[in-house]
Design a protein around this motif. Structure first.
Motif, PDB file in Angstrom:
ATOM      1  N   LYS A 123       0.809  -1.212   0.000  1.00 45.00           N
ATOM      2  CA  LYS A 123       0.000   0.000   0.000  1.00 45.00           C
ATOM      3  C   LYS A 123       0.850   1.275   0.000  1.00 45.00           C
ATOM      4  O   LYS A 123       0.310   2.379   0.018  1.00 45.00           O
ATOM      5  N   LEU A 124       2.164   1.116  -0.007  1.00 42.07           N
ATOM      6  CA  LEU A 124       3.067   2.259   0.058  1.00 42.07           C
ATOM      7  C   LEU A 124       3.657   2.574  -1.305  1.00 42.07           C
ATOM      8  O   LEU A 124       3.763   1.696  -2.174  1.00 42.07           O
ATOM      9  N   ALA A 125       4.068   3.837  -1.484  1.00 42.37           N
ATOM     10  CA  ALA A 125       4.675   4.249  -2.754  1.00 42.37           C
ATOM     11  C   ALA A 125       5.947   3.465  -3.035  1.00 42.37           C
ATOM     12  O   ALA A 125       6.294   3.203  -4.191  1.00 42.37           O
ATOM     13  N   GLY A 126       6.654   3.058  -1.978  1.00 46.14           N
ATOM     14  CA  GLY A 126       7.892   2.310  -2.135  1.00 46.14           C
ATOM     15  C   GLY A 126       7.717   0.910  -2.678  1.00 46.14           C
ATOM     16  O   GLY A 126       8.709   0.249  -3.012  1.00 46.14           O
ATOM     17  N   TRP A 127       6.469   0.436  -2.792  1.00 43.97           N
ATOM     18  CA  TRP A 127       6.247  -0.913  -3.328  1.00 43.97           C
ATOM     19  C   TRP A 127       6.747  -1.019  -4.769  1.00 43.97           C
ATOM     20  O   TRP A 127       7.319  -2.028  -5.171  1.00 43.97           O
ATOM     21  N   THR A 128       6.557   0.070  -5.542  1.00 41.35           N
ATOM     22  CA  THR A 128       7.015   0.073  -6.939  1.00 41.35           C
ATOM     23  C   THR A 128       8.061   1.145  -7.220  1.00 41.35           C
ATOM     24  O   THR A 128       8.729   1.101  -8.249  1.00 41.35           O
ATOM     25  N   ASN A 129       8.202   2.126  -6.325  1.00 44.15           N
ATOM     26  CA  ASN A 129       9.132   3.237  -6.545  1.00 44.15           C
ATOM     27  C   ASN A 129      10.210   3.233  -5.472  1.00 44.15           C
ATOM     28  O   ASN A 129       9.947   3.523  -4.306  1.00 44.15           O
ATOM     29  N   LYS A 130      11.442   2.943  -5.871  1.00 38.69           N
ATOM     30  CA  LYS A 130      12.509   2.803  -4.889  1.00 38.69           C
ATOM     31  C   LYS A 130      12.993   4.129  -4.307  1.00 38.69           C
ATOM     32  O   LYS A 130      13.799   4.148  -3.394  1.00 38.69           O
ATOM     33  N   MET A 131      12.474   5.238  -4.827  1.00 36.45           N
ATOM     34  CA  MET A 131      12.807   6.531  -4.246  1.00 36.45           C
ATOM     35  C   MET A 131      12.227   6.668  -2.836  1.00 36.45           C
ATOM     36  O   MET A 131      12.715   7.454  -2.024  1.00 36.45           O
ATOM     37  N   PHE A 132      11.182   5.903  -2.531  1.00 39.64           N
ATOM     38  CA  PHE A 132      10.458   6.080  -1.279  1.00 39.64           C
ATOM     39  C   PHE A 132      10.674   4.936  -0.286  1.00 39.64           C
ATOM     40  O   PHE A 132       9.887   4.765   0.633  1.00 39.64           O
ATOM     41  N   VAL A 133      11.725   4.168  -0.465  1.00 42.06           N
ATOM     42  CA  VAL A 133      11.972   3.047   0.445  1.00 42.06           C
ATOM     43  C   VAL A 133      12.870   3.476   1.601  1.00 42.06           C
ATOM     44  O   VAL A 133      13.606   4.458   1.506  1.00 42.06           O
ATOM     45  N   ARG A 134      12.786   2.740   2.684  1.00 41.13           N
ATOM     46  CA  ARG A 134      13.648   2.997   3.832  1.00 41.13           C
ATOM     47  C   ARG A 134      14.952   2.221   3.677  1.00 41.13           C
ATOM     48  O   ARG A 134      14.937   1.016   3.407  1.00 41.13           O
ATOM     49  N   PRO A 135      16.096   2.896   3.834  1.00 48.68           N
ATOM     50  CA  PRO A 135      17.382   2.218   3.629  1.00 48.68           C
ATOM     51  C   PRO A 135      17.632   1.062   4.593  1.00 48.68           C
ATOM     52  O   PRO A 135      18.268   0.076   4.228  1.00 48.68           O
ATOM     53  N   ASP A 136      17.118   1.152   5.825  1.00 47.35           N
ATOM     54  CA  ASP A 136      17.365   0.089   6.800  1.00 47.35           C
ATOM     55  C   ASP A 136      16.610  -1.189   6.483  1.00 47.35           C
ATOM     56  O   ASP A 136      16.877  -2.229   7.077  1.00 47.35           O
ATOM     57  N   LEU A 137      15.688  -1.129   5.499  1.00 51.42           N
ATOM     58  CA  LEU A 137      14.940  -2.319   5.108  1.00 51.42           C
ATOM     59  C   LEU A 137      15.485  -2.964   3.838  1.00 51.42           C
ATOM     60  O   LEU A 137      14.990  -4.008   3.419  1.00 51.42           O
ATOM     61  N   MET A 138      16.475  -2.344   3.239  1.00 55.06           N
ATOM     62  CA  MET A 138      17.042  -2.885   2.010  1.00 55.06           C
ATOM     63  C   MET A 138      17.948  -4.080   2.312  1.00 55.06           C
ATOM     64  O   MET A 138      18.744  -4.043   3.257  1.00 55.06           O
ATOM     65  N   PRO A 139      17.866  -5.145   1.506  1.00 58.43           N
ATOM     66  CA  PRO A 139      18.632  -6.366   1.788  1.00 58.43           C
ATOM     67  C   PRO A 139      20.094  -6.312   1.346  1.00 58.43           C
ATOM     68  O   PRO A 139      20.890  -7.155   1.761  1.00 58.43           O
ATOM     69  N   HIS A 140      20.454  -5.319   0.514  1.00 53.18           N
ATOM     70  CA  HIS A 140      21.815  -5.281  -0.019  1.00 53.18           C
ATOM     71  C   HIS A 140      22.488  -3.946   0.291  1.00 53.18           C
ATOM     72  O   HIS A 140      21.849  -2.885   0.248  1.00 53.18           O
ATOM     73  N   THR A 141      23.784  -4.012   0.574  1.00 51.29           N
ATOM     74  CA  THR A 141      24.558  -2.805   0.870  1.00 51.29           C
ATOM     75  C   THR A 141      25.902  -2.848   0.146  1.00 51.29           C
ATOM     76  O   THR A 141      26.391  -3.918  -0.221  1.00 51.29           O
ATOM     77  N   ILE A 142      26.470  -1.659  -0.050  1.00 54.40           N
ATOM     78  CA  ILE A 142      27.827  -1.542  -0.583  1.00 54.40           C
ATOM     79  C   ILE A 142      28.661  -0.718   0.397  1.00 54.40           C
ATOM     80  O   ILE A 142      28.108   0.034   1.206  1.00 54.40           O
ATOM     81  N   LYS A 143      29.971  -0.859   0.300  1.00 52.61           N
ATOM     82  CA  LYS A 143      30.883  -0.075   1.138  1.00 52.61           C
ATOM     83  C   LYS A 143      31.746   0.795   0.242  1.00 52.61           C
ATOM     84  O   LYS A 143      32.385   0.302  -0.687  1.00 52.61           O
ATOM     85  N   ILE A 144      31.759   2.102   0.509  1.00 51.57           N
ATOM     86  CA  ILE A 144      32.583   3.032  -0.253  1.00 51.57           C
ATOM     87  C   ILE A 144      34.045   2.814   0.133  1.00 51.57           C
ATOM     88  O   ILE A 144      34.396   2.866   1.315  1.00 51.57           O
ATOM     89  N   THR A 145      34.898   2.564  -0.848  1.00 51.19           N
ATOM     90  CA  THR A 145      36.302   2.267  -0.570  1.00 51.19           C
ATOM     91  C   THR A 145      37.258   3.368  -0.999  1.00 51.19           C
ATOM     92  O   THR A 145      38.403   3.396  -0.564  1.00 51.19           O
ATOM     93  N   ASN A 146      36.782   4.291  -1.844  1.00 53.21           N
ATOM     94  CA  ASN A 146      37.654   5.395  -2.270  1.00 53.21           C
ATOM     95  C   ASN A 146      36.797   6.482  -2.910  1.00 53.21           C
ATOM     96  O   ASN A 146      35.764   6.191  -3.521  1.00 53.21           O
ATOM     97  N   ILE A 147      37.242   7.732  -2.750  1.00 56.11           N
ATOM     98  CA  ILE A 147      36.526   8.871  -3.321  1.00 56.11           C
ATOM     99  C   ILE A 147      37.545   9.809  -3.959  1.00 56.11           C
ATOM    100  O   ILE A 147      38.616  10.032  -3.396  1.00 56.11           O
ATOM    101  N   ARG A 148      37.199  10.342  -5.120  1.00 58.64           N
ATOM    102  CA  ARG A 148      38.047  11.353  -5.728  1.00 58.64           C
ATOM    103  C   ARG A 148      37.180  12.244  -6.630  1.00 58.64           C
ATOM    104  O   ARG A 148      36.008  11.934  -6.877  1.00 58.64           O
ATOM    105  N   VAL A 149      37.767  13.313  -7.102  1.00 55.60           N
ATOM    106  CA  VAL A 149      37.083  14.219  -8.027  1.00 55.60           C
ATOM    107  C   VAL A 149      37.892  14.304  -9.308  1.00 55.60           C
ATOM    108  O   VAL A 149      39.123  14.382  -9.275  1.00 55.60           O
TER     109      VAL A 149
END
Length: 207
Positions: A104-130
């Motif tokens: 019944k929530l917008a996040g059911w089909t639109n991932k813009m409205f999901v809660r990050p703590d409920l997502m099953p997959h994560t990545i780790k940032i290992t380096n940043i540059r410009v």
């Protein structure tokens, strides 16, 4: 926890979750670079600061400071719709015992409205540059999700290598050409040609 989104249209989320895409570029706001400013990069606690300095002889005026959204070593949730992430119920609030139907929530089909703590997959940032967008190497193009394709024209002709952007049907002769096509599809036609500054994030799949 923050979340990060990749274009499903080109299969980029699937490439991240398979470990084949390990890099992403996010454009620095265009309005920041409307003048001929000096740029100083300061690293502290995983945060990169772009200090925009308008210089007049020995006089330096700091006009603006731009920060990268994701920090080094930060773990970030990969956005998926609740339907695709197989999240059926969502708590009304964090730590709340009452749960609602995710359908019944917008996040059911639109991932813009999901809660990050409920997502099953994560990545780790290992380096940043410009860097400037067109400074990308062929190796980094492949890390961005460009796919190598071995093409065969007809019998008795040797196969040759082509490159495509994500799962699209656009085939190119070099990884850079394929990435240029991809970035124009993601951020709009002319993005590659305009050669903006970008934050480059290297990352690894955590789960």
């Amino acid at each position: 926890m923050q979340k990060i989104s990749f274009k499903d249209r080109f299969g980029l989320t699937d490439l991240v979750l398979s470990g084949k895409k390990t890099q992403t570029r996010r454009i620095v706001p265009k309005e920041v670079f409307t003048l001929d400013w000096d740029i100083r990069e300061n690293y502290e606690n995983g945060t990169l600061e772009l200090v925009i300095v308008d210089s007049f002889g020995d006089y330096h005026n700091v006009i603006n400071t731009v920060y990268n959204k994701y920090k080094n070593n930060e773990v970030v949730a990969v956005s998926q719709s609740y339907e695709k992430a197989k999240v059926e119920f969502v708590p009304f609030k964090k730590g709340c015992k009452k749960w609602g139907d995710a359908r019944k929530l917008a996040g059911w089909t639109n991932k813009m409205f999901v809660r990050p703590d409920l997502m099953p997959h994560t990545i780790k940032i290992t380096n940043i540059r410009v860097e400037k967008l067109q400074d990308i190497s062929d190796e980094d193009c492949m890390a961005e999700g460009i796919i190598e394709h071995i093409a065969e024209i007809m019998p008795n002709y040797p196969p040759y290598t082509q490159y495509c952007c994500g799962i699209s049907e656009v085939f190119c002769d070099t990884p850079r050409q394929a990435f240029a096509a991809l970035i124009d599809k993601i951020n709009g036609k002319g993005t590659w040609e305009s050669n903006p500054y970008v934050f480059v994030y290297d990352f690894e799949l955590v789960k």
